[in-house]
Design an enzyme around this catalytic site. Structure first.
Site, PDB file in Angstrom:
ATOM      1  N   GLY B 148       0.838  -1.185   0.000  1.00 60.67           N
ATOM      2  CA  GLY B 148       0.000   0.000   0.000  1.00 60.67           C
ATOM      3  C   GLY B 148       0.876   1.239   0.000  1.00 60.67           C
ATOM      4  CB  CYS B 149       0.653   4.540  -1.646  1.00 58.23           C
ATOM      5  SG  CYS B 149      -1.072   4.979  -1.411  1.00 58.23           S
ATOM      6  CG  ASN B 150      -1.760   5.708   3.005  1.00 60.28           C
ATOM      7  OD1 ASN B 150      -1.396   6.846   2.775  1.00 60.28           O
ATOM      8  ND2 ASN B 150      -2.963   5.263   2.699  1.00 60.28           N
ATOM      9  CB  THR B 153       4.495   6.650   3.490  1.00 57.73           C
ATOM     10  OG1 THR B 153       4.046   6.684   2.135  1.00 57.73           O
ATOM     11  CG2 THR B 153       5.095   7.985   3.864  1.00 57.73           C
TER      12      THR B 153
END
Lengths: 342, 342, 342, 342
Positions: B148-150, B153
């Site tokens: 996932g992009c979150n 991060t």
């Protein structure tokens, strides 16, 4: 062999865009970066988005050792370029991104910029940098004058039409919508996010924008007689892009054909199918130009919409395209990246 | 030799971003593009910004001849990937960008996604795609599950700190600010320009966001005991970018050292000098991660800010980085382009 | 009877917002407008959006005849207010929008602002301007110190919770997302549209933001012991709005009840149903505050999201609310306009 | 005495804007709100920015008891209005915001909208709602047809010039820049933040926009002969505003005089000093129109720039202005609020 490159005026947006582009160019190497007001600073301080690159520290332009430089991009403000370029070593080719060497006639220069030109002799050797139309001259040039970004957009629209004789020269209207980076990194209230976002406006209304000088020089040369357009630029709340809406008298079929004829072999200019219209976000961050044509409800009139990225094809991308030609590198090298969307 | 690539789910933003990146990749060639809802259309119709490329017409994924495909990117919606990937030929390596193969425990998958997993066996062979931490497994994998992009991060922030034991595991707060492209090309009122621009808000408050499943899987594995964070994502009126602000109990010096140790040789992760803070616009359109660390007014507490581009490093750039490894290509190939600024 | 109003510092955003609000106020009349750097200009030149109003020409503050002025808003920069306000006639009530009179302790003032306070005696008479919590004092005051916009937002969140004793005072995290007008009409590169739009970042990380001084003064007074929070503001690409995400240890039910108790009769503060979250665009241009509460996946922890418009409720709207009280006008007069959406 | 108001179509942007405006109107009270697709919902659910108001729950329009309603605003989509309005009780005055009753000639209606009009008899009684030019008819009307937002903008520019005979009717070009709320709350890819922000484009190029029907009806009526303009609207990344740039043949002095003559006593129309140009952000959220005039470099040609807020003066503000007249209320009541800036 890799060419050694200097950039003077590296702390502005067009300087930064040059660095972005050259950082992916396989045959160029940045050897010197100058910005007199920020000399001594690291580029990563001035532009943190370049943090990943190993770049030379900023110096003053006087500190550059040109003996090693094959080509120098000069991204200085107007009027400063003409003071600096005469001091660059003769063996170093120069691509100037300012307005200083665009107008061939010193009287026209004075009309639009208000001062006497400080390097009239050098001006005589400068080639106007609209690559697609001055390719051979650019290959042979040692000084190329990059065009204005609005001036480039309007010329991609109108040069083929004037050249082919398919429009009425007395009835040309150019309504341009310009993103804010065209105004550079200048500290003005109207460029603040709080004032530009959610607001837009016309400026330089009535034919007072300086890029008019380029239009008149070029269009008159093609037509063989004086040509003036009615031109209004508008500031739009976006960062990159110019969209020109051009209203002409002429048959849309002939107009489309003139574009196909002019741009059939151009790698960066895409003529859209009849009636299809381009958007600025389709060219953002790229060197492409998209052109759409449509006839009007009023017979015999047509509308042409042209888009490009003001910082890339309208300025630094064009400059790199010219530099490639001047250095004997394949013209499209380092410039075929796709736009960034969304 | 050039590798032949297919992309399933090419009509969404991550699919388009893959095409953007691969169009500049010297060792890959796009051989097939699928999007079942738009099969038969030209990519230039679906995404006019790709107009300059000579791309295959969209087909359904069932129409792809995988015999020629070295690697397939699967950019389908969650739950669809697990239906499709079992049908891809075994010799074709797969990088999945959906959530379907991220969670190793089928019970955890069901908890976060609500349904039983439809390809439990295949899941066992999937490698979690956070390149910097699973590099060897990815090189050997035939199926890699993009993060996932979150989730990416948060892990760039917290993995080195949990691993080095320099923070209190019971007091981790992750406040994330996410640009809108992370929501994909979905037609929802809150994603309209009129409603998102000039407005921002928290969502999935209280630890209900599905990327929590990835955090708990990964952080608990590193810590050797259950670790949960307090996590709130926010929707921000920008197109690309994630900025994570992480509040921890730990000495900032030790934290910075842990980052230097973890990322010293990583080409895409830049740890900033102490106290310097990154901005999302400094990584836009690129595969870079920037991390900043600062101690707090309250002794023993620190704040870490991490940024990346959700569509690139957070999704399609990461996918390409993994594909390079899986195909024996140098890891950074096609991914070193500078960010686009402004 | 209509009250006569002066505004000093009328050329900034908070000055302009005061004029916007007062132009619809039935019991106030703008009698004098001062901005020393722009004295002599018409307001329609400085702010063309006020073109429809018949406003006094800008003068210097020294030129104002205070004999006729009932109340003066002082929207000057920090440190200037304390130089000017002592010169305003005693019968004229003053609402100061700067930071100069917010901190009651001169030592705290010096800690956060770096200089000795130039009007220590006057400071003693100043009332802190958070209307909902200092209503009686404000009614009786002749000098009210408007709060910081971030400081207001954080206090709407935390005052009722500290007062009711429902949260752990050692574990408070305030992550704030601030629109750009909070930075005023200052000419800085990071406030340019080209640099802020499509980018966002943390600033004043680590508890160094000056509004911390207000938090510590107010929270410690309520708690009866020193309270410090971990606070990070972020600059968001939007023009108006502050969204605060507050992470606490406390039961969400008790927290919600504390808000209902505190704000049940407040016309401007709306507590949302449990789990519902506010957006900045729902309060834009208005004097309202919206507050949402949600429990966390981790037991015993909660998240509170609060939004207001920094220029209105966070500054000029608050100032007008206080002025109403000071002049014996109904508190909500001129302040009940609906937000502007979209 | 307070007038009782109903709004049909309350879940769209123009409906919401009506509620915003009427909530501050001293002589109107909202008695019924209808939106058939969202009947049963609270307005605060559909538009949380109206959370502070005590509004009736949404019903279907069939459920409204018109016996108590003095005036009904009908903010339905095109083609739906003509089905619904015939069912409204005769004593209830109606302001329609759709396109259904704008074109007096049923053949023109069919040309632009494609279908036969379903309420031709009712059409005959409808008055065109451009208040400044149909004031007396509107006072006497029971059905007023609100104008298109682009149509209003173009007419504020051109009606006085055609009427005064100061421009060449065969050479009128209208280039319009429209903010996105003009497209309503419709779920389309090109209206997503990710696609509109940082992009702009022309649409309905070539005279195909339906507001052309209004231009031709009105301009031809004034001129006493057919008048057609060359008109291109553009979608701009902003939420509110229309800016029209109009290119004409005519002396700028005569043009300016025609504007002064037409608008000298108009409370909402401001003609700027010669050469000064308006911006959309100067009228945002207000009922004002700003007009600027400049002569061109080419003799005998002029450029006129006109701005208004499409949702307010271009739609719901205009509707309220008309409703005031129809109900015997002072025309400007509830409409003199200042714009919101920044």
């Amino acid at each position: 062999m890799t060419k050694k490159i200097a950039i003077i005026g590296a702390s502005g947006y067009t300087g930064a865009e040059l660095i972005r582009l050259i950082s992916s160019h396989p045959e160029m190497e940045i050897t010197a970066l100058a910005a007199n007001s920020k000399a001594g600073l690291a580029m990563s301080t001035v532009f943190p988005f370049l943090r990943h690159l190993d770049l030379p520290t900023l110096v003053t332009w006087e500190q550059i050792d040109f003996s090693q430089i094959d080509l120098c991009f000069c991204a200085l403000p107007h009027k400063t370029s003409q003071e600096v370029i005469p001091h660059i070593a003769q063996h170093t080719k120069v691509v100037d991104l300012s307005a200083d060497f665009r107008l061939r006639d010193p009287a026209a220069y004075k009309e639009w910029y208000g001062n006497d030109h400080a390097a009239v002799e050098l001006q005589k050797s400068a080639v106007y940098g609209l690559t697609e139309f001055y390719r051979d001259e650019i290959k042979a040039a040692s000084l190329v004058a990059g065009t204005g970004c609005n001036a480039a957009t309007g010329q991609f629209t109108l040069r083929p039409l004037i050249g082919a004789g398919v429009i009425d020269l007395d009835n040309i209207i150019l309504d341009m919508k310009c993103a804010v980076s065209g105004a550079g990194r200048s500290l003005k209230e109207n460029l603040l996010h709080a004032e530009l976002s959610e607001g837009y406006n016309a400026y330089a209304v009535g034919g007072t924008h300086r890029h008019m000088g380029e239009f008149e020089q070029e269009f008159s040369a093609i037509a063989g007689k004086p040509v003036t357009v009615q031109f209004t630029p508008h500031l739009i709340p976006a960062n990159r892009g110019i969209l020109s809406t051009c209203y002409v008298r002429g048959e849309s079929g002939e107009i489309l054909q003139a574009f196909y004829d002019a741009y059939a072999n151009e790698p960066f200019v895409k003529v859209l199918p009849f009636g299809e219209m381009p958007s600025t976000h389709d060219v953002r961050g790229s060197n492409f130009v998209h052109i759409g044509v449509k006839d009007d409800r009023i017979e015999g009139r047509s509308t042409i919409v042209t888009v490009l990225d003001n910082l890339c094809k309208g300025s630094s991308g064009q400059a790199l395209q010219n530099a490639n030609l001047m250095l004997g590198i394949e013209e499209t090298t380092g410039l075929m990246m796709a736009p960034l969307f969304p």
